[in-house]
Motif scaffolding. Structure first.
Motif, PDB file in Angstrom:
ATOM      1  N   ARG A 249       0.821  -1.215   0.000  1.00 28.47           N
ATOM      2  CA  ARG A 249       0.000   0.000   0.000  1.00 28.47           C
ATOM      3  C   ARG A 249       0.855   1.265   0.000  1.00 28.47           C
TER       4      ARG A 249
ATOM      5  N   ASP B 231       2.908   2.279   2.570  1.00 29.40           N
ATOM      6  CA  ASP B 231       3.096   2.841   3.914  1.00 29.40           C
ATOM      7  C   ASP B 231       4.423   2.319   4.474  1.00 29.40           C
TER       8      ASP B 231
ATOM      9  N   GLN C  45      -2.068  -0.454  -7.814  1.00 35.72           N
ATOM     10  CA  GLN C  45      -0.833   0.155  -7.291  1.00 35.72           C
ATOM     11  C   GLN C  45       0.414  -0.625  -7.679  1.00 35.72           C
TER      12      GLN C  45
ATOM     13  N   GLN D 239       0.716   0.255 -12.108  1.00 35.43           N
ATOM     14  CA  GLN D 239       0.465   1.475 -12.876  1.00 35.43           C
ATOM     15  C   GLN D 239       1.753   2.247 -13.161  1.00 35.43           C
TER      16      GLN D 239
ATOM     17  N   ARG E 183       3.387  13.732 -14.196  1.00 38.13           N
ATOM     18  CA  ARG E 183       3.058  14.632 -13.077  1.00 38.13           C
ATOM     19  C   ARG E 183       1.824  14.131 -12.334  1.00 38.13           C
ATOM     20  N   ALA E 184       0.832  13.649 -13.079  1.00 41.59           N
ATOM     21  CA  ALA E 184      -0.393  13.169 -12.443  1.00 41.59           C
ATOM     22  C   ALA E 184      -0.116  11.938 -11.571  1.00 41.59           C
ATOM     23  N   LEU E 185       0.719  11.040 -12.078  1.00 42.74           N
ATOM     24  CA  LEU E 185       1.011   9.838 -11.312  1.00 42.74           C
ATOM     25  C   LEU E 185       1.877  10.144 -10.098  1.00 42.74           C
TER      26      LEU E 185
ATOM     27  N   ALA F 164       2.102  12.768  -8.402  1.00 40.08           N
ATOM     28  CA  ALA F 164       1.394  13.528  -7.374  1.00 40.08           C
ATOM     29  C   ALA F 164       0.711  12.605  -6.367  1.00 40.08           C
ATOM     30  N   GLY F 165       0.238  11.439  -6.836  1.00 38.38           N
ATOM     31  CA  GLY F 165      -0.450  10.525  -5.924  1.00 38.38           C
ATOM     32  C   GLY F 165       0.296   9.236  -5.687  1.00 38.38           C
ATOM     33  N   LEU F 166       1.593   9.209  -5.996  1.00 37.73           N
ATOM     34  CA  LEU F 166       2.376   7.988  -5.904  1.00 37.73           C
ATOM     35  C   LEU F 166       2.643   7.624  -4.440  1.00 37.73           C
ATOM     36  N   PRO F 167       2.516   6.340  -4.085  1.00 37.27           N
ATOM     37  CA  PRO F 167       2.845   5.927  -2.705  1.00 37.27           C
ATOM     38  C   PRO F 167       4.325   6.170  -2.404  1.00 37.27           C
TER      39      PRO F 167
ATOM     40  N   ASN G  67      10.392   4.768  -8.490  1.00 41.85           N
ATOM     41  CA  ASN G  67       9.980   6.148  -8.243  1.00 41.85           C
ATOM     42  C   ASN G  67      11.031   7.147  -8.740  1.00 41.85           C
TER      43      ASN G  67
END
Length: 808
Positions: A405, A407, A591, A594, A619-621, A623-626, A637
């Motif tokens: 996830r 974390d 997750q 993608q 940029r879109a990915l 921004a919300g990447l774990p 990453n």
């Protein structure tokens, strides 16, 4: 002697007839169609005597006649008697062994006659073809289809070949009634095949033989001991031998012939001849027999086939996490679980744990989370020890879920506590936690700790004789070597691992086998061995798909990279779409893939000049990447940020890209990620050149080129030259050739000064005083020198420098 020995419908008579038409003009041809009937030794002699025009047809007269022949003779015996006859075989054996060289024997038979064939083979006088040689190949099937007017695409040809295994009669019967231009119906020719089998094979068999053949066809494989269990103690092995002797479609599964099977093309047709009540009774017998031998996988399989769900659930508890990594066990377990009601799947803590691990290992995070939550129903446990053990097992699962996830902090905490609290009997779960710890450390860039953890985990895997877990840790070690730029060592390790797994587990597909192939293919791709990489990627994808391992997506994306290198962007995007479908159809959590899919797409977009599209998507990915990349891709990453910087450079956003690239380059160098630093270095050189800083661009570019060639990163250099051909030509002009200016390309002037003083045996403090720089600066230079020369210690740096001519 020419012997054609294969089951009915293999094309023996057709081939023998074709050979007869090729008989030389000066050779006499005698062709006897014996029609497979039991004719006896005297009848065979009579047939031969009549065909040769002899007044007396005994063995001595026939032998004398053959000895006196002056003209070459071909004697063809088609459809030799199908049932064993020792006297008949002995007569034929004697005739063949005593006949002169000008007599050529041709025999087509469903069974292998009991003759001294080994002697003929040693004398070079035997040529034998079996069912494997007589089966149609893919090219032969394609030629047959063309002659029948069918223009089918290659996948459909392969499907037909897979359905028939090249069996001649099966091919012809399936194609009957299929008109040119039509696709082949799924059930085409099935009824005709069954009618053919009944008429040509089954109707002439004794009833107990038929029943035995129908019984064995229920099972994907069997051995002599199982035949005793199914066909009767004291009778089963004898019956099996008789069926094999008569060529009744029983073949070995592998070269050692320990396991046998009914030919897969015909097994479903033959199995369907038994009523359902009889088949379930057979499956119960098989389940009991395998359970008594503690062979859990087949016992569980046949318990489900016998509709004994409670027995299946009980057997499932004997599975270990170690078994999930072998062969197709993980895919089969998930498949079997779906056949059980939900109440049974979570009826015990062990079943809940096993299902949770199986789902998490296969990427089904949401389903796995349900089973993790179900563990709460079993708390409290009846004793403090069992209570602590169940909580530790929950922590291991929750830690793995937290990792996937993204974390990081929760994953680190839970995994560390689980390792400390899991009991010895939960060693496989502890090793899975070690695996997550190693991945977390690789992401952090602490390679020394990663290596120490890997050694400890391998030691524990060996203590429990677990080749599966030892292989997992070997894959992690190969990943570490790759990250550090030791590509040849990594490739050697993976080749050795692949051989060990093949020797231990045979040809059965397995996740470990497939993943070792895919990681090796990735190394071959980096080193520029494109043709070999393509073959290994294909084999790895096939292995992973056969055992439902989502790692197959890595292979498809690797093949997409190869398509792009060959200029086939359409094929590359099609591969990406295949990978996406594979993950979506398998219900793998988004997750996990993608970022991988976008990274490959972004490279293609940049190669096509579609930098704006790449930048927007990245940029879109991002921004919300774990916080954590997916398992198996510890640098993903960073590589996504590198692709974003490349898109910015292409779009003229040089300043922002330079800041990002500089920071990434410094961090990669500091952590020892040499291939990544090399790749970033090429982009950084582009940024400095675009910012009109040729001196900085020159040094960074020459460093990157030197490192690429030192590590053998052919693909990285090629990608740069395709992306920036002008800059590559500029590098050639300013450096003449990298080989001629290698000292300048490898090390800066200050680094050369430091290296010369190291070679003289000076300490860091003495070097600092000699060059009037700080001790910290000396240490930084020493680290960069070790990194650029591909070594770990000062003594190695000195030796390497002398090899390259950097010092006297």
């Amino acid at each position: 002697m020419r012997l054609l020995c294969a089951p009915a419908g293999s094309g023996k008579s057709v081939l023998l007839g074709e050979c007869a038409r090729q008989c030389p003009v000066d050779t006499r041809l005698v062709y006897l169609d014996l029609r497979g009937r039991g004719i006896g030794a005297s009848a065979l002699l009579q047939h031969l005597g009549d065909a040769l025009g002899l007044p007396c047809a005994d063995a001595a007269s026939l032998d004398q006649h053959l000895q006196e022949l002056q003209q070459p003779l071909w004697l063809m015996l088609d459809d030799y008697p199908r049932f064993p006859d020792a006297a008949l075989d002995q007569v034929l054996n004697q005739l063949i062994l005593e006949a002169p060289a000008r007599v050529h024997w041709w025999v087509a038979s469903r069974r292998r006659p009991k003759m001294q064939l080994a002697r003929l083979l040693l004398d070079g006088e035997l040529f034998e073809l079996g069912s494997a040689e007589l089966a149609f190949s893919e090219s032969e099937v394609s030629e047959l289809l063309q002659q029948l007017g069918h223009q089918w695409p290659r996948p459909q040809v392969r499907q037909l070949l897979e359905q028939t295994r090249g069996w001649c009669a099966g091919l012809r019967l399936r194609l009957l009634g299929c008109k040119p231009g039509q696709a082949l119906p799924a059930d085409a020719g099935i009824g005709l095949q069954l009618d053919y089998l009944k008429r040509e094979v089954l109707d002439e068999l004794p009833s107990d033989w038929q029943l035995a053949l129908f019984t064995l066809a229920q099972f994907s494989s069997f051995d002599h001991e199982l035949c005793e269990q199914l066909l009767g103690v004291g009778e089963g092995m004898q019956m099996l031998a008789q069926l094999r002797d008569c060529g009744l479609f029983i073949e070995p599964v592998a070269a050692d012939e320990r396991l046998l099977r009914v030919q897969p093309t015909l097994a479903p047709l033959l199995a369907g001849q038994l009523p359902g009540s009889m088949t379930k009774a057979l499956f119960r017998k098989a389940c009991q027999w395998y359970a008594s031998r503690e062979e859990i996988r087949p016992a569980l399989e046949y318990a489900l086939k016998a509709d004994q769900q409670e027995v299946a659930a009980s057997l499932m508890q004997h599975y270990t996490e170690d078994r999930l990594l072998r062969g197709r066990d993980l895919a089969l377990l998930l498949e079997w679980c779906r056949e059980l009601p939900t109440t049974l799947r979570c009826s015990t803590p062990r079943l809940a744990l096993l299902n949770a691990w199986a789902l998490l290992l296969s990427g089904h995070l949401d389903e796995g989370e349900v089973y993790i939550a179900a563990l709460e129903r079993f708390l409290p446990q009846p004793s403090a020890r069992r209570q602590q053990e169940l909580i530790a097992q929950w922590k291991a699962l929750a830690g793995k879920l937290a990792f996937h996830r993204g974390d990081a902090e929760r994953a680190r905490l839970l995994v560390t506590e689980a390792i400390a609290e899991l009991p010895e009997r939960a060693w496989s779960q502890r090793l899975l936690c070690y695996l997550l710890q190693i991945e977390l450390v690789l992401i952090d860039g602490d390679f020394e700790r990663a290596q120490a953890l890997n050694r400890a985990a391998i030691k524990q895997a060996r203590e429990h004789a677990s080749l599966a877990f030892e292989s997992l840790m070997a894959l992690e070690h190969a990943k570490l070597l790759e990250i550090r730029g030791e590509l040849l060592r990594a490739e050697s390790l993976l080749s050795r691992l692949h051989t060990e797994l093949s020797n231990a587990w045979g040809d059965e597909p397995s996740p470990m086998h497939g993943r070792s192939l895919l990681r090796r293919a990735g190394l071959l791709l980096q080193r520029g061995s494109y043709q070999e990489a393509e073959a290994v990627f294909g084999a790895g994808v096939q292995e992973c798909q056969a055992c439902s391992d989502p790692a197959a997506v890595w292979g498809l994306l690797g093949l997409a990279e190869l398509d792009a290198l060959h200029g086939d962007s359409t094929g590359a995007f099609a591969r990406i779409a295949d990978a996406e479908r594979l993950m979506q159809y398998g219900h793998i959590n988004v997750q996990l893939y993608q970022g991988l899919l976008l990274a490959t797409r972004a490279r293609l977009w940049l190669a096509q000049g579609r930098h704006a599209q790449a930048e927007k998507a990245l940029r879109a990915l991002l921004a919300g990447l774990p916080a954590l990349p997916p398992f198996g891709a510890p640098e993903l990453n960073v590589r996504l940020r590198l692709l974003l910087a490349q898109a910015q450079l292409a779009g003229g956003e040089v300043r922002e890209a330079l800041d990002s690239l500089t920071a990434m380059h410094v961090q990669a160098l500091a952590e020892g990620r040499r291939p990544l630093a090399c790749e970033i270095g090429f982009s950084l050189a582009e940024g400095w050149y675009a910012w009109n800083k040729p001196a900085q661009a020159k040094q960074v570019l020459l460093d990157a080129l030197a490192m690429a060639r030192q590590m053998g990163l052919a693909s990285v250099e090629r990608a740069f030259s395709q992306r920036s051909p002008a800059l590559m030509r500029w590098a050639g002009k300013i450096g003449s050739s990298v080989e001629e200016s290698e000292p300048a390309a490898l090390l800066s002037r200050r680094e050369l000064d430091v290296l010369r003083l190291i070679a003289q045996g000076l300490s860091n403090q003495q070097i600092a005083e000699s060059l009037f720089i700080s001790l910290h600066t000396v240490k930084t230079h020493a680290q960069r020198i070790n990194f650029k020369l591909g070594v770990e210690r000062r003594t190695q740096a000195v030796v390497r420098a002398k090899e390259l001519g950097l010092t006297d």
